[in-house]
Design an enzyme around this catalytic site. Structure first.
Site, PDB file in Angstrom:
ATOM      1  N   GLY A   1       0.923  -1.282   0.002  1.00 18.43           N
ATOM      2  CA  GLY A   1      -0.111  -0.062   0.160  1.00 18.43           C
ATOM      3  C   GLY A   1       0.823   1.215   0.010  1.00 18.43           C
ATOM      4  CB  ALA A   2       2.177   3.504   1.588  1.00 19.89           C
TER       5      ALA A   2
ATOM      6  CG  ASN B   1      11.074   3.994   1.501  1.00 20.78           C
ATOM      7  OD1 ASN B   1      10.011   3.776   1.175  1.00 20.78           O
ATOM      8  ND2 ASN B   1      12.002   3.008   1.352  1.00 20.78           N
TER       9      ASN B   1
ATOM     10  CG  HIS C   1       0.615   3.075   8.723  1.00 23.52           C
ATOM     11  ND1 HIS C   1      -0.040   2.619   9.694  1.00 23.52           N
ATOM     12  CD2 HIS C   1       1.442   2.895   8.147  1.00 23.52           C
ATOM     13  CE1 HIS C   1       0.876   1.700   9.894  1.00 23.52           C
ATOM     14  NE2 HIS C   1       1.936   1.737   8.893  1.00 23.52           N
ATOM     15  CD  GLU C   2       3.096   4.163   5.152  1.00 23.24           C
ATOM     16  OE1 GLU C   2       4.171   3.856   5.532  1.00 23.24           O
ATOM     17  OE2 GLU C   2       2.311   3.267   4.869  1.00 23.24           O
TER      18      GLU C   2
ATOM     19  CG  HIS D   1       5.755   4.014   9.806  1.00 25.33           C
ATOM     20  ND1 HIS D   1       5.947   3.175  10.935  1.00 25.33           N
ATOM     21  CD2 HIS D   1       5.039   3.192   8.781  1.00 25.33           C
ATOM     22  CE1 HIS D   1       5.349   1.659  10.784  1.00 25.33           C
ATOM     23  NE2 HIS D   1       4.691   1.850   9.646  1.00 25.33           N
TER      24      HIS D   1
ATOM     25  CD  GLU E   1       4.593  -1.401   9.717  1.00 22.15           C
ATOM     26  OE1 GLU E   1       3.531  -0.963   9.901  1.00 22.15           O
ATOM     27  OE2 GLU E   1       5.243  -1.271   8.934  1.00 22.15           O
TER      28      GLU E   1
END
Length: 737
Positions: free
Chosen positions: A124-125, A128, A160-161, A164, A183
């Site tokens: 999904g993604a 990085n 979400h990303e 992170h 996660e």
């Protein structure tokens, strides 16, 4: 952990955009039409967070000023011609940045934050550092091409990303066994963000529905593993619902046990101790323990044991002493490599309802108490309870367990009508609907007609007529439990009988409440331009649910008027949410109406890849008898490309989730999907292994279906050159039989 400086050289005409993590420090032209760009990332990171991008991309730029006054340059890069579908993702990014500052005190540490979205990304993604790589599905959106769910998913995945950047990047995993460290924690954070943005009541319901549909079967199947796996053959196979969604539930339980204030202190301590380090799940829990004083020793069993615990509840009322005794027991079935399970610490949120629906005071003015179930069996006593209560257990789904509780239809109807906990109101309806469907299925298998009690109509009517309730909640409450979720409660699964029973209850509700459904459909007609906000999305969700029920009514000359309404909505909708809802209804209707709608939809949207994916998916999920033949024909359609992960996820995965047709008695669904998985394995083993997971629960079915599934798995397992990704899934599936 290392710091990186990367220089990219490329032909300028072919690759005008050159990106890497960090900040641009140099760039320029070179001889022969080439150019270069140098990027330096000031933060140390593990190599899995390194990224480079070169290509022809359009860019949407913006900026964000942090709480401390720093300015961050934002950029979303997309394939040419898609810039007009990026505004929502950019707004979602800025909302996530603000939310993380306000909720956890976490500020963006970067000068540049970039997202690159392409249509051929397996995941999904990916987070990085400062250069997130996305699938276009979670970036591109416009009212005419994206549904309400698409808009919400973009909010969640972009957040979400971004989250992170701290929970995964600044503090990262020591090894892959700790995958849930980043996660599970980050899913919890994006769930909380989504709840604040889109409505806490219905967000929790959707999360639990997804958990039960995907993670509970995984916990009971051949690929069962703890939140922190003890071993793996291929790590790609452990980006699972257990690591992500169950991992998030474990984090949520920690917050439930110590409270939000102590949880925030624990997060602050976690970052103070481990910023810039690669650490373990134990380090995270240790910070929570030190910030709260709570002993998590027994709780760590959640990280070590596979399987879904079962909590059995029984209550006794002592009228003479006005006492209610609640006895709870826990057990967990054996799984591969773990034949015996130890009791764990399970937080059970409890409320007690009176005869008029009001909560009893459980002490200090509290109407919900968190019980700590730590033993195989424990009793808890509540005093000053004036009459026999109706227990409301596991409020807000306080632990990812299966609750076994004897409840009469009257008790379930009482909770559906009155429970102050929105999740348990919904849960009561799911239990009531599910019980009726499962009770009817054996009779249907023997050729008998189902008899539905009048109480279910009364309960559904009361919910549907409640004009004070949030329409989004009403829609969730009246959505029947899915066939795959119900199948987990059957000793031997009969998918055809289950499908007929579920469809039969839907038709019964539709016929009995036709006027109510029609009235709410009309009353919820749009009055202005489309907006993807929670209030409007909730109204559309309920309106389209009403239309779906109306189209369940048995086909008679009169009932065709409902399909006419669906076709009218399909033709006149100014947004994809309403148009696609109408298409999904028409695509399940017999005759030419569905075929015509599908043809018109493809003709209009054939140049929008993500919309075409919806067109593929709605056909793969169809209940019509010729669904397999349709999917087989779509394999050779120009719209399908086995090399593109999104196309596989759109056509083959939905067919594997089509409970009725994938599990067809003659084995045709098994043979088809196994052979497509073998084809795909030569192209994309990661996606192929996810497709092979459709076979996880093959041993739950009758002997005939098991024989067909085993043969299909054996044929797949014998393919020459099978990847480690797929072979691990196949070997574990066959070992389960």
């Amino acid at each position: 952990m290392a710091s990186y400086t990367a220089t990219l050289h490329a032909d300028k005409a072919s690759f005008p955009v050159l990106l890497a993590n960090g900040n641009p420090v140099a760039g320029g032209d070179e001889p022969d039409g080439r150019h270069f760009a140098t990027w330096r990332d000031p933060f140390k990171k593990p190599c899995y967070l390194f990224a480079m991008v070169a290509g022809k991309l359009d860019v949407l730029r913006d900026r964000y000023t942090t709480a401390s006054g720093r300015e961050v340059q934002l950029a979303i890069y997309v394939e040419p011609g898609k810039l007009d579908q990026c505004d929502h993702a950019m707004a979602a990014l800025k909302k996530a940045m603000r939310w993380d500052e306000e909720t956890f005190g976490l500020e963006c540490d970067l000068d540049h934050y970039m997202i690159v979205a392409v249509g051929d990304f397996n995941m999904g993604a990916m987070e990085n550092k400062g250069l997130n790589i996305f699938n276009t599905k979670y970036v591109l959106a416009r009212a005419d091409v994206a549904t309400d769910s698409d808009f919400e998913n973009i909010d969640r995945v972009v957040a979400h990303e971004y989250f992170h950047n701290w929970t995964g990047n600044r503090v990262t995993c020591r090894d892959w066994f700790q995958l849930s460290l980043k996660e599970g924690l980050t899913v919890f954070r994006d769930q909380e963000f989504g709840a604040d943005l889109h409505g806490r009541e219905t967000a929790r319901i959707r999360e639990v529905r997804g958990l039960r549909a995907a993670q509970f079967p995984e916990d009971a199947g051949p690929m069962a593993h703890p939140v922190r796996p003890g071993s793996y053959l291929e790590i790609n196979n452990f980006y699972t619902a257990t690591v992500y969604e169950k991992g998030a539930e474990v984090v949520r339980m920690i917050q439930t046990l110590i409270g939000k204030a102590a949880f925030r202190r624990g997060m602050d301590l976690y970052f103070r101790r481990h910023d810039g380090q690669a650490v373990t799940c134990d380090d995270f829990v240790a910070a929570m323990a030190d910030a709260s004083g709570f002993d998590f020793s027994q709780f760590m069993t959640w990280y070590r044991q596979a399987g879904t615990p079962r909590v059995k509840a029984r209550g006794e009322y002592d009228a003479a002493n006005r006492l209610y005794r609640l006895t709870l027991g826990q057990s967990c079935p054996p799984s591969a490599g773990q034949p015996d399970k130890a009791p764990t610490l399970i937080p059970v949120a409890v409320g007690l309802l009176g005869p008029q629906g009001a909560d009893f005071d459980l002490g200090d003015g509290q109407t919900t108490r968190i019980l700590h179930l730590t033993q195989a069996e424990q009793s808890f006593v509540f005093g000053a309870i004036p009459v026999k209560p109706v227990p409301s257990l596991l409020r807000n789904f306080s632990a990812p367990v299966i609750l076994e509780q004897e409840s009469s239809d009257a008790d379930l109807a009482h909770r559906l009508a009155h429970d102050s906990d929105p999740f348990n109101r919904w849960e009561a309806g799911q239990q009531l609907f599910g019980r009726l469907i499962l009770e009817a299925a054996p009779g249907i298998a023997n050729g008998q007609n189902a008899g539905w009690p009048g109480s279910v109509i009364g309960a559904a009517r009361q919910v549907l007529r409640d004009k004070n309730a949030d329409p989004a909640f009403v829609a969730e409450a009246l959505t029947l439990p899915g066939e795959a979720t119900l199948a987990e409660r059957m000793a031997v699964v009969d998918p055809e009988a289950l499908h007929q029973a579920r469809s039969g209850l839907a038709r019964h509700l539709a016929a009995a409440l036709e006027d109510d459904f029609a009235g709410r459909y009309a009353a919820l007609a749009p009055t202005g331009r489309y907006r993807p906000d929670p209030a409007d999305a909730g109204r559309r969700r309920l309106r389209n649910l009403c239309l779906g029920y109306l189209n369940e009514i048995d086909e008679t000359p009169d009932s065709r008027r409902h399909r006419v309404v669906a076709r009218r909505q399909f033709d006149t909708a100014d947004n994809m949410a309403d148009q696609f809802a109408a298409l999904a209804i028409l695509a399940n209707a017999p005759g030419e109406e569905g075929k015509d709608a599908l043809a018109d939809f493809y003709e209009r949207w054939q140049h929008e890849a993500l919309v075409v994916d919806k067109w593929l998916a709605v056909q793969a999920a169809s209940r019509l008898p010729d669904t397999l033949q349709t999917v087989e024909s779509l394999i050779t359609h120009p719209a399908f490309d086995m090399r593109n992960p999104n196309k596989v996820y759109a056509l083959l995965r939905p067919f594997g989730a089509n409970h009725r047709h994938f599990h067809a008695a003659g084995g045709s669904g098994y043979r088809f999907l196994a052979r497509q998985t073998a084809r795909l394995d030569a192209i994309n083993p990661q996606v192929a292994s996810r497709l092979a997971r459709c076979f996880d629960r093959w041993t739950r079915f009758d002997d005939g279906r098991q024989a067909h599934a085993r043969a299909a798995l054996q044929e797949l397992g014998q393919k020459a050159g099978l990847s480690r990704d797929v072979s691990e899934v196949v070997e574990r599936a066959l070992a389960a039989g």
